[in-house]
Design a protein around this motif. Structure first.
Motif, short mmCIF file in Angstrom:
data_model
loop_
_atom_site.label_atom_id
_atom_site.label_comp_id
_atom_site.label_asym_id
_atom_site.label_seq_id
_atom_site.Cartn_x
_atom_site.Cartn_y
_atom_site.Cartn_z
N LEU A 186 -9.05 -2.52 2.00
CA LEU A 186 -7.63 -2.61 1.69
C LEU A 186 -6.89 -3.51 2.67
O LEU A 186 -6.04 -4.32 2.28
CB LEU A 186 -7.00 -1.22 1.67
CG LEU A 186 -7.28 -0.38 0.44
CD1 LEU A 186 -6.84 1.07 0.66
CD2 LEU A 186 -6.58 -0.96 -0.77
N ALA B 224 -0.45 -2.96 0.00
CA ALA B 224 -1.71 -2.22 -0.09
C ALA B 224 -2.23 -1.81 1.29
O ALA B 224 -3.01 -0.87 1.40
CB ALA B 224 -2.76 -3.05 -0.81
N LEU C 95 -1.94 1.82 2.47
CA LEU C 95 -2.86 2.75 1.80
C LEU C 95 -4.14 2.94 2.62
O LEU C 95 -4.81 3.97 2.50
CB LEU C 95 -3.19 2.25 0.40
CG LEU C 95 -2.02 2.19 -0.58
CD1 LEU C 95 -2.47 1.59 -1.89
CD2 LEU C 95 -1.44 3.57 -0.79
N ILE D 179 -4.31 6.07 4.73
CA ILE D 179 -4.77 7.30 4.08
C ILE D 179 -6.29 7.38 4.15
O ILE D 179 -6.86 8.44 4.45
CB ILE D 179 -4.27 7.35 2.63
CG1 ILE D 179 -2.74 7.42 2.62
CG2 ILE D 179 -4.88 8.53 1.88
CD1 ILE D 179 -2.13 7.23 1.25
#
Length: 132
Positions: free
Chosen positions: A52, A70, A73, A76
């Motif tokens: 990512l 992006a 993300l 996470i």
């Protein structure tokens, strides 16, 4: 910056004057567990996270700055930052191989005793053995 705040316990009329508050948690105590259930699962999370980040930066010339959305993300997938992911990798690899034993405020790492084979894969939520 490390700051130490001293807090005096409230004096109760019935409590003796020699009552001491509980000792604070030691800094060596890990507050967060970043380990995964298995090494392949942890490596897959890393591949997604790094993919990512790299993909969002590499696609900026093609698709514009919107691709940078992006990158967050990846946090996470990493459960924090890339350093958190690396700490989790070390925790996942060493899970069940090292055991921490604390006596009289001194903690040491020793080689863990081999666990009986149950056929189950250790999970991140499985309780660890503690020295009694």
């Amino acid at each position: 910056m490390n700051t130490l705040y001293s807090v005096k316990p409230a004096q109760d009329a019935k409590a003796p004057a020699t009552t001491r508050p509980a000792p604070p948690a030691t800094p060596a105590t890990p507050a967060t567990n970043f380990a995964s259930a298995s090494v392949p699962r942890h490596l897959a999370r890393g591949a997604v996270g790094f993919g990512l980040i790299i993909g969002s930066i590499a696609l900026v010339p093609v698709a514009g700055p919107a691709t940078l959305l992006a990158a967050p993300l990846a946090l996470i997938a990493f459960r924090g930052c890339p350093t958190c992911w690396m700490v989790g990798l070390a925790q996942t690899i060493s899970r069940g191989r090292l055991e921490r034993q604390c006596e009289d405020g001194v903690c040491t790492l020793t080689k863990a005793h081999p666990a009986p084979a149950t056929g189950e894969e250790p999970t991140a939520d499985a309780p660890t053995r503690t020295a009694a």
